[in-house]
Design a protein around this motif. Structure first.
Motif, PDB file in Angstrom:
ATOM      1  N   LEU A  28     -62.275 -36.193 -18.117  1.00 51.12           N
ATOM      2  CA  LEU A  28     -63.113 -34.673 -18.313  1.00 51.12           C
ATOM      3  C   LEU A  28     -64.341 -34.885 -17.382  1.00 51.12           C
ATOM      4  CD1 LEU A  28     -62.554 -33.611 -22.004  1.00 51.12           C
ATOM      5  CD2 LEU A  28     -61.659 -32.454 -19.972  1.00 51.12           C
ATOM      6  N   ALA A  29     -65.104 -35.857 -17.717  1.00 48.33           N
ATOM      7  CA  ALA A  29     -66.615 -35.973 -16.948  1.00 48.33           C
ATOM      8  C   ALA A  29     -66.280 -36.157 -15.429  1.00 48.33           C
ATOM      9  CB  ALA A  29     -67.126 -37.505 -17.413  1.00 48.33           C
ATOM     10  N   GLU A  30     -65.244 -36.780 -15.024  1.00 52.07           N
ATOM     11  CA  GLU A  30     -64.783 -37.080 -13.546  1.00 52.07           C
ATOM     12  C   GLU A  30     -64.559 -35.630 -12.996  1.00 52.07           C
ATOM     13  OE1 GLU A  30     -61.909 -39.993 -12.446  1.00 52.07           O
ATOM     14  OE2 GLU A  30     -62.099 -39.248 -10.415  1.00 52.07           O
ATOM     15  N   GLY A  31     -63.713 -34.952 -13.591  1.00 52.45           N
ATOM     16  CA  GLY A  31     -63.477 -33.487 -13.558  1.00 52.45           C
ATOM     17  C   GLY A  31     -64.594 -32.683 -13.472  1.00 52.45           C
ATOM     18  N   ILE A  32     -65.623 -32.726 -14.135  1.00 53.95           N
ATOM     19  CA  ILE A  32     -66.695 -31.931 -14.281  1.00 53.95           C
ATOM     20  C   ILE A  32     -67.640 -32.233 -13.114  1.00 53.95           C
ATOM     21  CG2 ILE A  32     -68.749 -31.428 -15.657  1.00 53.95           C
ATOM     22  CD1 ILE A  32     -66.970 -31.362 -17.992  1.00 53.95           C
ATOM     23  N   ALA A  33     -67.579 -33.611 -12.815  1.00 54.41           N
ATOM     24  CA  ALA A  33     -68.540 -34.007 -11.702  1.00 54.41           C
ATOM     25  C   ALA A  33     -68.086 -33.788 -10.405  1.00 54.41           C
ATOM     26  CB  ALA A  33     -68.479 -35.632 -11.643  1.00 54.41           C
ATOM     27  N   TRP A  34     -66.500 -33.442 -10.449  1.00 54.05           N
ATOM     28  CA  TRP A  34     -66.255 -33.025  -8.930  1.00 54.05           C
ATOM     29  C   TRP A  34     -66.380 -31.383  -8.793  1.00 54.05           C
ATOM     30  CZ3 TRP A  34     -64.913 -35.368  -4.703  1.00 54.05           C
ATOM     31  CH2 TRP A  34     -64.573 -36.629  -4.896  1.00 54.05           C
ATOM     32  N   SER A  35     -66.191 -30.667 -10.071  1.00 48.42           N
ATOM     33  CA  SER A  35     -66.353 -28.984 -10.055  1.00 48.42           C
ATOM     34  C   SER A  35     -68.021 -29.068  -9.853  1.00 48.42           C
ATOM     35  CB  SER A  35     -66.142 -28.664 -11.577  1.00 48.42           C
ATOM     36  OG  SER A  35     -64.947 -29.035 -12.061  1.00 48.42           O
ATOM     37  N   PHE A  76     -71.347 -23.498 -18.263  1.00 41.92           N
ATOM     38  CA  PHE A  76     -69.987 -23.418 -18.237  1.00 41.92           C
ATOM     39  C   PHE A  76     -69.466 -25.081 -18.481  1.00 41.92           C
ATOM     40  CE2 PHE A  76     -65.693 -24.379 -16.346  1.00 41.92           C
ATOM     41  CZ  PHE A  76     -64.966 -23.495 -16.939  1.00 41.92           C
ATOM     42  N   ALA A  77     -70.012 -25.990 -17.759  1.00 38.73           N
ATOM     43  CA  ALA A  77     -69.609 -27.337 -18.084  1.00 38.73           C
ATOM     44  C   ALA A  77     -70.155 -27.714 -19.448  1.00 38.73           C
ATOM     45  CB  ALA A  77     -70.124 -28.243 -17.028  1.00 38.73           C
ATOM     46  N   LEU A  78     -71.209 -27.385 -19.830  1.00 39.37           N
ATOM     47  CA  LEU A  78     -71.564 -27.718 -21.310  1.00 39.37           C
ATOM     48  C   LEU A  78     -70.569 -27.142 -22.300  1.00 39.37           C
ATOM     49  CD1 LEU A  78     -75.463 -27.488 -21.092  1.00 39.37           C
ATOM     50  CD2 LEU A  78     -74.242 -29.586 -21.448  1.00 39.37           C
ATOM     51  N   VAL A  79     -70.295 -26.003 -22.153  1.00 39.52           N
ATOM     52  CA  VAL A  79     -69.371 -25.274 -23.155  1.00 39.52           C
ATOM     53  C   VAL A  79     -68.019 -25.790 -23.114  1.00 39.52           C
ATOM     54  CG1 VAL A  79     -68.425 -22.957 -23.526  1.00 39.52           C
ATOM     55  CG2 VAL A  79     -70.683 -23.088 -23.139  1.00 39.52           C
ATOM     56  N   PHE A  80     -67.729 -26.066 -21.744  1.00 40.96           N
ATOM     57  CA  PHE A  80     -66.280 -26.913 -21.789  1.00 40.96           C
ATOM     58  C   PHE A  80     -66.397 -28.226 -22.562  1.00 40.96           C
ATOM     59  CE2 PHE A  80     -63.365 -29.214 -19.082  1.00 40.96           C
ATOM     60  CZ  PHE A  80     -62.163 -28.537 -19.184  1.00 40.96           C
ATOM     61  N   TRP A  81     -67.406 -28.871 -22.072  1.00 37.97           N
ATOM     62  CA  TRP A  81     -67.478 -30.402 -22.906  1.00 37.97           C
ATOM     63  C   TRP A  81     -67.392 -30.270 -24.345  1.00 37.97           C
ATOM     64  CZ3 TRP A  81     -66.912 -35.215 -20.618  1.00 37.97           C
ATOM     65  CH2 TRP A  81     -67.414 -36.124 -21.466  1.00 37.97           C
ATOM     66  N   TYR A  82     -68.164 -29.242 -24.909  1.00 36.07           N
ATOM     67  CA  TYR A  82     -68.669 -29.089 -26.281  1.00 36.07           C
ATOM     68  C   TYR A  82     -67.070 -28.825 -26.874  1.00 36.07           C
ATOM     69  CZ  TYR A  82     -70.171 -27.387 -30.752  1.00 36.07           C
ATOM     70  OH  TYR A  82     -70.188 -27.261 -31.990  1.00 36.07           O
ATOM     71  N   ALA A  83     -66.244 -27.808 -26.254  1.00 39.59           N
ATOM     72  CA  ALA A  83     -65.062 -27.346 -26.751  1.00 39.59           C
ATOM     73  C   ALA A  83     -63.838 -28.445 -26.554  1.00 39.59           C
ATOM     74  CB  ALA A  83     -64.593 -26.331 -26.056  1.00 39.59           C
ATOM     75  N   THR A  84     -64.007 -29.333 -25.817  1.00 42.14           N
ATOM     76  CA  THR A  84     -62.983 -30.436 -25.573  1.00 42.14           C
ATOM     77  C   THR A  84     -63.508 -31.857 -25.956  1.00 42.14           C
ATOM     78  OG1 THR A  84     -63.762 -30.914 -23.202  1.00 42.14           O
ATOM     79  CG2 THR A  84     -62.097 -29.431 -23.408  1.00 42.14           C
ATOM     80  N   ALA A  85     -64.140 -32.517 -25.391  1.00 44.52           N
ATOM     81  CA  ALA A  85     -64.692 -33.851 -25.626  1.00 44.52           C
ATOM     82  C   ALA A  85     -65.151 -33.911 -27.154  1.00 44.52           C
ATOM     83  CB  ALA A  85     -65.412 -34.567 -24.510  1.00 44.52           C
ATOM     84  N   GLY A  86     -66.277 -33.046 -27.067  1.00 46.95           N
ATOM     85  CA  GLY A  86     -67.116 -32.743 -28.395  1.00 46.95           C
ATOM     86  C   GLY A  86     -66.128 -32.535 -29.640  1.00 46.95           C
ATOM     87  N   SER A  87     -65.153 -31.575 -29.106  1.00 47.37           N
ATOM     88  CA  SER A  87     -64.326 -31.263 -30.320  1.00 47.37           C
ATOM     89  C   SER A  87     -63.382 -32.391 -30.974  1.00 47.37           C
ATOM     90  CB  SER A  87     -63.265 -29.997 -29.862  1.00 47.37           C
ATOM     91  OG  SER A  87     -62.411 -29.678 -30.766  1.00 47.37           O
ATOM     92  N   LEU A  88     -62.959 -33.372 -29.849  1.00 42.83           N
ATOM     93  CA  LEU A  88     -62.250 -34.320 -30.007  1.00 42.83           C
ATOM     94  C   LEU A  88     -63.109 -35.504 -30.998  1.00 42.83           C
ATOM     95  CD1 LEU A  88     -60.184 -35.195 -26.720  1.00 42.83           C
ATOM     96  CD2 LEU A  88     -59.247 -34.683 -29.103  1.00 42.83           C
ATOM     97  N   ASP A  89     -64.407 -35.474 -30.561  1.00 39.14           N
ATOM     98  CA  ASP A  89     -65.358 -36.544 -31.434  1.00 39.14           C
ATOM     99  C   ASP A  89     -65.380 -36.038 -32.724  1.00 39.14           C
ATOM    100  OD1 ASP A  89     -65.610 -38.146 -29.294  1.00 39.14           O
ATOM    101  OD2 ASP A  89     -67.344 -37.348 -28.671  1.00 39.14           O
ATOM    102  N   ARG A  90     -65.566 -34.544 -32.824  1.00 32.41           N
ATOM    103  CA  ARG A  90     -65.777 -33.904 -34.242  1.00 32.41           C
ATOM    104  C   ARG A  90     -64.657 -34.245 -34.993  1.00 32.41           C
ATOM    105  NH1 ARG A  90     -68.416 -30.563 -30.768  1.00 32.41           N
ATOM    106  NH2 ARG A  90     -66.598 -29.233 -31.059  1.00 32.41           N
TER     107      ARG A  90
END
Lengths: 77, 465
Positions: free
Chosen positions: B161-168, B34-48
């Motif tokens: 986002l990374a901090e949020g995912i770490a807490w999650s 879930f975290a990987l998909v979330f990261w790909y869809a947010t931070a990854g999307s911004l990078d792309r």
């Protein structure tokens, strides 16, 4: 003369962004003056604000105002 | 201390712990996906998005270079910088000598290795170091172009986002560990009644049964199976006890009789003829006892199913005819009649000797209980689905319905037949043989036409179930 990556090595400080300087404010003001819509509102007052901010040391905000003035003068804002 | 270590090892080896670990791993795995998909869809999307914008911008300037040369590119860069209200754009155009022709960087960024198109580098802005994403293009003739964006804001968002995912992830870990502990505890609790019952049985108390809950879940079904198994074991043990009692009781009489006769011969007259007669009677009594044991062994053999390996295709019609012929002589000597109604052929698969003995036992029984001048009838016929029915009917007194269920039990003898010779093993063998051949023994009243009172009809049906 600007250094290439190979020549610079890793000891020099990083490249500096020059568009947050007073000189750049002046450059923008000159570029704005050459535009036909520069004397119309809101470009005129935005430019005045920008120049004032640059002169009072708020360069970054002044540059942003001048840029908005240029956009307005071009009819894009 | 060794006790604590042993308890810990037992805990680690327990099925509950393994299930709990699996649950935790699956939960953590699902959270990671879930975290990987979330990261790909947010931070990854911004990078792309950033990379796509930079690439488009750079290609547009390259096109400009091809059309109008370096002066036009310098002018385009100036225009772009002048209208960049957000102030994030970075441009630099240098000539072959390394001199800046246009852009807002004072020199070529040092963190961009030669031969690469893309790079992250740090730049100074208002005295602060910020992160920049750069796309570098070789324009030809030694001219180079760098198009970039200040990505500090995006980097800040990535950090958040990374901090949020770490807490999650931390929360997921807590949930996984708690869930695993709850799962382990629940498994332990549900298995406890079965374990306690097994321990009680192991300590010798066969009366214990697994308590069942109204949920009727997998554990209840396991408990039901265990209870059914224990009931079966209980019945078998009761049967073994009954057989042991019967053997002791039924063999004591003939052995005592043989002993009494031998004793009588010892204290009696020394007449050789009398002694010889006493010995012969003793041998006859011992032969009878041997026959009982042989019958018991045969029944046990049939019940164990060990003779099934010797099954072969046979025609039962001549086998039954031979048996009927043998007992026909016996019937005649008693003034009885043995009638047969057998088909020309009766093909089946089974043990020839056992089936012949079962039919013989049924006829022998019928002849014993049919009165003088009475009738016994042996019939056999093929049934659908390759099954065969063998029936023996007699005109004897029959068997009370309450005794029929127990007639297949070893050493069972109805009260009315106590005076008739026999060991009480004949029908036991018939039943065991019928079951070995996939059938059973059925006892009912004989047809009225036979003239019995009411007479007995013993039927065995064999063949594939």
């Amino acid at each position: 003369m600007l250094g290439t990556p190979a020549a610079l090595g890793g000891v020099e400080p990083p490249a500096r962004v020059t568009s947050d300087s007073k000189e750049y404010c002046t450059e923008l003001a000159v570029r704005l003056a050459a535009l036909p819509g520069s004397r119309e509102e809101p470009a005129r007052s935005l430019a005045a604000d920008g120049i004032h901010l640059c002169e009072t040391g708020h360069t970054r905000t002044g540059v942003a105002k001048l840029r908005r003035a240029i956009r307005a003068a071009r009819g894009g804002d | 201390m060794p006790g604590t270590l042993e308890a810990l090892l037992r805990f680690l080896r327990s099925a509950g712990f393994r299930f709990a670990v699996r649950f935790a791993l699956i939960f953590i795995g699902a959270t990671a996906v879930f975290a990987l998909v979330f990261w790909y869809a947010t931070a990854g999307s911004l990078d792309r998005q950033t990379d796509a914008a930079l690439r488009t911008d750079a290609l547009s300037l390259v096109e400009r270079w091809r059309e109008a040369g370096s002066a036009a590119v310098a002018e385009a860069i100036g225009e772009r910088l002048a209208s960049d209200v957000e102030g994030n754009s970075i441009y630099l155009l240098i000539n072959p000598e390394g001199r800046r022709l246009a852009g807002n960087l004072d020199r070529w960024p040092q963190g961009v290795p030669a031969g690469t198109d893309w790079a992250f580098d740090t730049v100074q802005r208002d005295g602060l170091t910020t992160e920049a994403r750069l796309n570098v293009m070789e324009l030809g003739n030694g001219y180079r172009l760098a198009v970039g964006r200040d990505v500090t804001e995006k980097q800040r968002l990535r950090d958040l986002l990374a901090e949020g995912i770490a807490w999650s992830a931390f929360a997921a870990l807590i949930f996984a560990v708690t869930g695993a502990a709850v799962l382990r505890r629940a498994l332990e609790q549900r298995l406890l009644p079965a374990a306690q019952t097994a321990e009680a049985i192991a300590s010798g108390d066969l009366s214990h049964r697994v308590p069942l809950s109204p949920r009727n879940d997998e554990f209840d079904r396991l408990g039901q199976s265990m209870n059914a198994m224990l009931d079966r074991i209980d019945r078998l043990m009761e049967g073994i006890r009954g057989v042991s009692d019967s053997i002791a009781h039924d063999l004591r009489t003939p052995i005592a009789r043989a002993r009494a006769k031998l004793e009588e011969a010892v204290v009696g007259p020394d007449d050789p003829e009398t002694l010889r007669a006493a010995m012969e009677r003793g041998i006859t009594d011992l032969d009878n006892i041997t026959r009982v044991f042989e019958a018991l062994l045969r029944i046990a053999e049939a019940e164990a199913g060990s003779r099934r390996a010797a099954f072969a295709p046979i025609d039962l019609a001549p086998v039954l005819a031979d048996v009927a012929e043998f007992y026909g002589v016996v019937a005649e000597s008693r003034g009885q009649s043995l009638e047969t109604d057998l088909p020309a052929a009766l093909e089946t698969v089974g043990d020839r000797d056992l089936l012949a003995q079962a039919a013989g036992n049924l006829i022998d029984n019928a002849l014993k209980f049919a009165p003088e001048g009475g009738r016994v009838r042996l019939t056999a016929r093929a049934l659908p689905r390759e099954r065969i029915e063998i029936a023996v009917e007699d005109s004897g007194p029959g068997l009370a319905p309450e005794d029929r269920a127990r007639a297949g039990t070893r050493f069972f003898r109805a009260d009315s037949s106590r005076a008739t010779p026999g060991s009480g093993l004949g029908l036991s063998l018939v039943q065991a043989v019928a079951r070995l051949h996939g059938g059973d023994l059925v006892l009912e009243d004989a047809p009225e036409e036979l003239g019995g009172t009411p007479g007995l009809r013993a039927t065995i049906r064999i063949g594939p179930a």
